[in-house]
Design an enzyme around this catalytic site. Structure first.
Site, PDB file in Angstrom:
ATOM      1  N   LYS A  35       0.851  -1.209   0.000  1.00 25.48           N
ATOM      2  CA  LYS A  35       0.000   0.000   0.000  1.00 25.48           C
ATOM      3  C   LYS A  35       0.877   1.246   0.000  1.00 25.48           C
ATOM      4  CE  LYS A  35       0.969   1.427   4.339  1.00 25.48           C
ATOM      5  NZ  LYS A  35       1.811   2.566   4.578  1.00 25.48           N
ATOM      6  N   ASP A  73      -1.692  -1.619  10.179  1.00 25.20           N
ATOM      7  CA  ASP A  73      -2.018  -1.648   8.744  1.00 25.20           C
ATOM      8  C   ASP A  73      -2.655  -2.970   8.296  1.00 25.20           C
ATOM      9  OD1 ASP A  73      -0.983   0.876   8.433  1.00 25.20           O
ATOM     10  OD2 ASP A  73       0.996   0.185   7.772  1.00 25.20           O
TER      11      ASP A  73
END
Ligand code: ATP
Length: 320
Positions: free
Chosen positions: A39, A165
């Protein structure tokens, strides 16, 4: 007459056997292969430091096509064994994939041993959530391998125990993250936009990036919703103009080379804009086309050890 009857019976028997063998093959899975996607953060604001020491943030995540490959295979004996193509990744309890498997086995009372093979492509400690993506892949992969049938919300509750995350990596695409990043609102992702990733060969731990942050001075918080609106509209100029990362100042003070790299990527032909991802050290540029992204990466490779051309991805995990 008798012979015809026997033939019919044997046909039915054969077809039942075929059905049963299909069911057995379909039911008894021995291994799963998962793509675990990296990401970037298109926006990262630090709201405050909580009493427990964690920082509350507002962030806009986006998945990339860049991914690690994870294979999880059942073993006859007990235990979790990790194998990785990158010698710098720990293979014991320090590995987030190991921790994810251990947590899943404990909570779901699974006694089976497993082998986890990690083919690492996502640069390490680089603000791209490589470890979190691997952990998310293991949670979803174990769920499939042992046919547990947990929903993504249950997996996210497990995931947050492993890292801030991990919940986003389980859902992927594009999403606004509040809290420590785990309170997620999904938005429509960007459509296949080329992203050039450059890392100057530095590994920065998230903890050290947050340590350098000075939150005492009053400041205006940047609103993540503005960037999110541009992403939903597919307005790349808007997305690029609103790129923001509160951690840049503190990281740039310790590593001025990253600030210089950011300027360089922002000035590339066909670059819309550049930003440091997460806690760094990777800097990304949003590019207007693939050809220019590849040309620029060829030039930058002479100076920087890691230059990768990726694209925005609509998902964070893909089970093969
Ligand atoms: P984030 O963007 O979520 O802060 P990051 O990309 O900066 O993460 P990681 O690549 O996840 O950082 O690595 C952080 C640390 O975690 C490294 O020191 C690494 O040794 C350790 N680690 C443990 N398991 C893994 C894994 N499976 N893959 C990568 N790093 C791992």
């Amino acid at each position: 007459m008798e012979e015809t009857k026997w033939k019919k019976c044997s046909q039915i028997h054969r077809s039942r056997c075929q059905q049963i063998s299909v069911l057995l093959v379909g039911g008894a899975i021995d291994s799963v292969n998962i793509q675990a996607h990296a990401k970037i953060n298109l926006h990262l604001e630090v709201v405050r430091k909580r009493k427990d020491g964690y920082h509350e943030i507002e962030t806009l995540f986006h998945s990339l096509t860049l991914h690690d490959n994870i294979e999880i295979r059942k073993r006859c004996d007990a235990g979790i064994r990790i194998d990785c193509n990158n010698a710098r990744i720990p293979l014991d309890k320090r590995n987030l994939a190991y921790q994810a498997a251990d947590l899943f086995c404990q909570q779901m009372l699974i006694k089976n041993g497993i082998n986890i093979k990690i083919k690492k492509r996502i640069p390490i400690a680089s603000g791209l959530a490589g470890g979190s993506a691997d952990a998310a892949a293991v949670l979803q992969g174990m769920n499939r391998l042992f046919e547990v049938g947990l929903g993504v919300e249950d997996l996210k509750k497990m995931g947050i125990k492993l890292g801030a995350d991990v919940p986003f990596c389980l859902t992927g695409g594009a999403g606004i993250g509040y809290g420590v990043g785990e309170v997620l609102t999904k938005i429509s992702p960007l459509d296949d936009v080329p992203i050039l990733l450059v890392n100057p060969g530095l590994e920065i731990s998230a903890a050290s990036a947050y340590q350098g942050l000075d939150l005492r001075h009053s400041r205006q918080l940047r609103d993540v919703k503005i960037s999110a609106k541009y992403v939903e509209e597919g307005n790349l100029r808007g997305v690029s103009q609103s790129l923001y990362n509160r951690l840049e100042n503190s990281v740039f003070q310790s590593y001025p080379a990253i600030s210089i790299l950011k300027e360089e990527l922002g000035c590339l032909p066909e670059s819309y804009g550049s930003l440091m991802s997460g806690s760094g050290a990777t800097v990304f540029a949003i590019m207007s086309n693939d050809i220019e992204a590849i040309k620029s990466s060829e030039v930058l490779k002479r100076k920087f050890p890691i230059c990768i051309v990726a694209r925005t991805s609509p998902f964070g995990l893909k089970i093969a």
